[in-house]
Enzyme design. Structure first.
Site, PDB file in Angstrom:
ATOM      1  N   ASN A  46      -4.334   5.152   2.505  1.00  0.00           N
ATOM      2  CA  ASN A  46      -4.258   5.647   3.895  1.00  0.00           C
ATOM      3  C   ASN A  46      -5.232   6.804   4.122  1.00  0.00           C
ATOM      4  OD1 ASN A  46      -2.134   4.286   5.682  1.00  0.00           O
ATOM      5  ND2 ASN A  46      -1.085   4.465   3.704  1.00  0.00           N
ATOM      6  N   HIS A  53       5.306   5.623   7.451  1.00  0.00           N
ATOM      7  CA  HIS A  53       6.445   5.043   6.717  1.00  0.00           C
ATOM      8  C   HIS A  53       6.368   3.517   6.815  1.00  0.00           C
ATOM      9  CE1 HIS A  53      10.431   4.923   4.931  1.00  0.00           C
ATOM     10  NE2 HIS A  53      10.698   3.936   5.779  1.00  0.00           N
TER      11      HIS A  53
HETATM   12  C1  GAR Z   1       2.352   3.691   2.082  1.00  0.00           C
HETATM   13  O1  GAR Z   1       2.760   2.346   2.159  1.00  0.00           O
HETATM   14  C2  GAR Z   1       3.289   4.585   2.864  1.00  0.00           C
HETATM   15  O2  GAR Z   1       3.807   3.960   3.981  1.00  0.00           O
HETATM   16  C3  GAR Z   1       4.346   4.855   1.835  1.00  0.00           C
HETATM   17  O3  GAR Z   1       3.644   5.042   0.634  1.00  0.00           O
HETATM   18  C4  GAR Z   1       2.477   4.230   0.657  1.00  0.00           C
HETATM   19  C5  GAR Z   1       1.289   5.077   0.264  1.00  0.00           C
HETATM   20  O4  GAR Z   1       0.147   4.288   0.091  1.00  0.00           O
HETATM   21  N1  GAR Z   1       5.109   6.022   2.187  1.00  0.00           N
HETATM   22  C6  GAR Z   1       6.423   6.124   2.036  1.00  0.00           C
HETATM   23  O5  GAR Z   1       7.108   5.246   1.561  1.00  0.00           O
HETATM   24  C7  GAR Z   1       7.003   7.451   2.503  1.00  0.00           C
HETATM   25  N2  GAR Z   1       8.418   7.407   2.494  1.00  0.00           N
HETATM   26  P1  GAR Z   1      -1.282   4.959  -0.131  1.00  0.00           P
HETATM   27  O6  GAR Z   1      -1.144   6.008  -1.224  1.00  0.00           O
HETATM   28  O7  GAR Z   1      -2.154   3.798  -0.571  1.00  0.00           O
HETATM   29  O8  GAR Z   1      -1.738   5.544   1.169  1.00  0.00           O
END
Ligand code: GAR
Length: 195
Positions: free
Chosen positions: A17, A114
């Site tokens: 992200n 989220h």
């Molecule tokens: C994402 O899918 C985000 O939505 C989730 O962690 C992942 C991070 O991905 N967040 C949660 O579950 C927060 N409760 P990334 O490190 O590749 O951005």
């Protein structure tokens, strides 16, 4: 172009992200700049992406708790973000609950991505919860962070259809594609909406 919105980014994981935000900035489609990336995980992908993008990045030892930061550490992080000039704090896969030190330092200025259509499926591995519940549709949500976990004002959502042959991994991968569009878009809306 607008004045650039100064961002602080917190993350614990892969950093996809954060990468999506950086790519949108580099493409000239997001009037923002990332001033500082902080991770509670020393070998996280987000820290190596930050180095690749030459964005200041720090590992901060979270202390003795598993689900939140030690209070002193959270004060330190708030100070580091303020010193970096962050106007908006983006939780991009930050897996600890935010408490008063950051909430007070950045009132209405912390957002989180989220992986579900909140208010459904708060907490960990939300895509798995949706799959196990037999949902046909799930998605992702960007919301303001408030004291109640995964419950702040919703700024944007994207739906993702669940396929009959989805596994938790395949579903999460499609939700992440939606996240990479939604999160930079919400940051852009916040940047555009400033006085
Ligand atoms: C994402 O899918 C985000 O939505 C989730 O962690 C992942 C991070 O991905 N967040 C949660 O579950 C927060 N409760 P990334 O490190 O590749 O951005």
């Amino acid at each position: 172009m607008n004045r650039r919105l100064k961002l602080g980014v917190l993350g614990s994981g892969k950093g996809s992200n954060f990468k999506a935000i950086m790519e949108r900035i580099i493409d000239g489609k997001l009037p923002a700049e990332v001033r500082l990336v902080i991770s509670d995980v020393p070998d996280s992908g987000i820290l190596s992406y930050a180095r690749d993008f030459q964005v200041p990045a720090l590992f901060v030892n979270p202390g003795k708790y598993r689900t939140r930061l030690e209070t002193e550490v959270e004060h330190d992080i708030a100070r580091l973000l303020q010193e970096a000039g962050a106007e908006l704090v983006v939780l991009a896969g930050f897996m600890r609950v935010i408490k008063e030190p950051l909430l007070k330092a950045f009132p209405k200025s912390i957002i989180n991505i989220h992986p579900s259509l909140l208010p459904k499926y708060k907490g960990l591995e939300a895509w798995k919860q949706a799959l196990e519940a037999g949902e046909k549709v799930t998605g992702c949500t960007v919301h303001y962070v408030e004291a109640a976990v995964d419950a702040g004002h919703i700024l944007g959502q994207r739906e993702v259809a669940i396929q009959p042959d989805d596994t938790p991994a395949s579903l999460h991968a499609r939700i992440q594609e939606a996240e990479h569009d939604l999160l930079p878009e919400v940051v852009r809306q916040i940047a555009d909406g400033r006085p």
